[in-house]
Structures are given as C-alpha cells and as structure tokens.
Design a protein around this motif. Structure first.
Motif, mmCIF file in Angstrom:
data_model
loop_
_atom_site.group_PDB
_atom_site.id
_atom_site.type_symbol
_atom_site.label_atom_id
_atom_site.label_comp_id
_atom_site.label_asym_id
_atom_site.label_seq_id
_atom_site.Cartn_x
_atom_site.Cartn_y
_atom_site.Cartn_z
ATOM 1 N N GLU A 25 1.467 1.251 -3.676
ATOM 2 C CA GLU A 25 0.848 1.892 -2.509
ATOM 3 C C GLU A 25 -0.523 2.466 -2.876
ATOM 4 O O GLU A 25 -1.461 2.382 -2.090
ATOM 5 C CB GLU A 25 1.739 3.010 -1.973
ATOM 6 N N THR A 28 -3.046 -0.386 -3.164
ATOM 7 C CA THR A 28 -3.427 -0.875 -1.825
ATOM 8 C C THR A 28 -4.372 0.113 -1.143
ATOM 9 O O THR A 28 -5.386 -0.284 -0.571
ATOM 10 C CB THR A 28 -2.163 -1.093 -0.969
ATOM 11 N N ALA A 29 -4.029 1.394 -1.216
ATOM 12 C CA ALA A 29 -4.884 2.414 -0.606
ATOM 13 C C ALA A 29 -6.249 2.465 -1.289
ATOM 14 O O ALA A 29 -7.287 2.615 -0.629
ATOM 15 C CB ALA A 29 -4.206 3.781 -0.678
ATOM 16 N N ILE A 31 -7.811 0.020 -2.866
ATOM 17 C CA ILE A 31 -8.586 -1.179 -2.508
ATOM 18 C C ILE A 31 -9.224 -0.993 -1.141
ATOM 19 O O ILE A 31 -10.416 -1.249 -0.952
ATOM 20 C CB ILE A 31 -7.680 -2.433 -2.543
ATOM 21 N N GLU A 32 -8.444 -0.519 -0.181
ATOM 22 C CA GLU A 32 -8.971 -0.290 1.171
ATOM 23 C C GLU A 32 -10.073 0.761 1.156
ATOM 24 O O GLU A 32 -11.117 0.606 1.797
ATOM 25 C CB GLU A 32 -7.839 0.140 2.098
ATOM 26 N N LEU A 33 -9.842 1.826 0.400
ATOM 27 C CA LEU A 33 -10.830 2.907 0.321
ATOM 28 C C LEU A 33 -12.122 2.438 -0.345
ATOM 29 O O LEU A 33 -13.221 2.778 0.095
ATOM 30 C CB LEU A 33 -10.238 4.098 -0.424
ATOM 31 N N ASP A 35 -13.291 -0.582 -0.353
ATOM 32 C CA ASP A 35 -13.983 -1.440 0.614
ATOM 33 C C ASP A 35 -14.720 -0.600 1.649
ATOM 34 O O ASP A 35 -15.865 -0.901 2.008
ATOM 35 C CB ASP A 35 -12.990 -2.392 1.293
ATOM 36 N N ARG A 36 -14.064 0.471 2.146
ATOM 37 C CA ARG A 36 -14.723 1.362 3.117
ATOM 38 C C ARG A 36 -15.922 2.070 2.494
ATOM 39 O O ARG A 36 -16.966 2.208 3.132
ATOM 40 C CB ARG A 36 -13.717 2.389 3.652
ATOM 41 N N TYR A 71 -10.913 9.139 -2.992
ATOM 42 C CA TYR A 71 -11.057 8.078 -4.000
ATOM 43 C C TYR A 71 -10.788 8.627 -5.398
ATOM 44 O O TYR A 71 -10.046 8.025 -6.184
ATOM 45 C CB TYR A 71 -12.460 7.467 -3.921
ATOM 46 N N ALA A 99 -12.530 -5.235 -5.684
ATOM 47 C CA ALA A 99 -12.981 -4.058 -4.940
ATOM 48 C C ALA A 99 -13.847 -3.163 -5.829
ATOM 49 O O ALA A 99 -14.849 -2.601 -5.372
ATOM 50 C CB ALA A 99 -11.776 -3.281 -4.403
#
Length: 171
Positions: A25, A28-29, A31-33, A35-36, A71, A99
């Motif tokens: 988790e 995944t979080a 990687i998304e962060l 990217d943002r 982050y 990422a």
C-alpha cells in the motif's frame, strides 16, 4: 491556550493519519504521490518560465508543501520496512524506480528554471544598482557637456537686513 486536565487523559481530537498500513500500500501510495509531485513541479516550472506573479508562485508553493510532507513520511515508512520492501513484486519495484526517475527529472528541471530566473534577477538588480551608483557619481547634467552658469546670481544686498533679497530687474 486550552487547559488540559492531566488527571483524566482524553483521546486526541485530531483525526488519525490515514497512512498506508503495509509495504505494498505504501509503494502504491508513494508512486501516485510522486507522479502528482512531478506534475506539480512541471506546473511550477512552467509558471516560473511564464514569469507569473509572486502570488501565483506562492500559491503553488503552498499547494506543494503538504504533498512533500506526506511524501517524506510515506517514503520513510517504506524505507524502514526492509522486509516489506524485499517482498514487493517486481512490477511495483519497477514502478517505484520509474516514478523516482520522473520526480528527479521534474525536480532538476524546476531547480534549473529557478536558478536561471534567480540569475536573471541578479543581473537585472546589479544593472540597476550600477546605473544608480554611476548616476550618483556624475556631476554634469544628463543633457549637455558642462553645467551652464545661471544668468543671474543671487547677490547679498548691501543694505537692509541680511535676510532680505533683491530682485534683479535687468535683462
């Protein structure tokens, strides 16, 4: 400041952080962060290149700060969990590497734009300061080669109080 009764502890009023619980988790979080954050840094770089107002740049900075805090925390939690990191699937590890590379490139581009903007501002300020200092040292008028003597000079009157002035009526 609120008074706190230490005899009867109360549960904290702040909501619990909604952080990911396991390494997958967290990855995944993260990687998304990342990217943002990369997209946000690209917007900030573009705003610097467009010479946006300081208010807009400050707004972008305020928006970036919470993302950076999350982050740091999520990446710290992921680094501490060595067993979880080794147990991550290879595709998650590859996505983390990609990422990270994207965030590094966005950060480098942002830093380069800020550095160039800072250098340009320094040149502009140095130019203005140099011009002002040169103007202070100049004793000649701006338009002409030498100061023109005035046509009529003030002469202290020969009689009357010393504060009086005479009017020169000669042409």
């Amino acid at each position: 400041m609120d008074k706190v009764d230490v005899r009867f502890p109360q549960p904290s009023k702040a909501p619990a952080a909604n952080l990911p619980k396991n390494a997958e988790e967290r990855a995944t979080a993260l990687i998304e962060l990342m990217d943002r954050l990369s997209a946000h840094l690209a917007r900030e770089t573009e705003a610097v290149m467009r010479h946006c107002t300081s208010a807009e740049l400050a707004r972008l900075g305020r928006e970036k700060q919470p993302m950076m805090l999350v982050y740091e925390e999520v990446s710290r939690l992921l680094r501490v969990d060595r067993e979880g990191m080794t147990a991550l699937p290879d595709e998650a590890k590859a996505a983390l590497r990609e990422a990270t590379r994207g965030l590094y490139e966005a950060s480098a581009a942002n830093a380069d734009a800020l550095r160039r903007n800072g250098a340009a501002q320094k040149i502009l300020v140095d130019t203005v300061v140099g011009a002002i200092n040169r103007a202070r040292q100049t004793t000649t008028p701006a338009y002409g080669t030498a100061p023109v003597p005035p046509r009529a000079t003030y002469v202290t009157p020969s009689h009357g109080p010393s504060t009086s002035a005479t009017l020169n009526t000669r042409l």
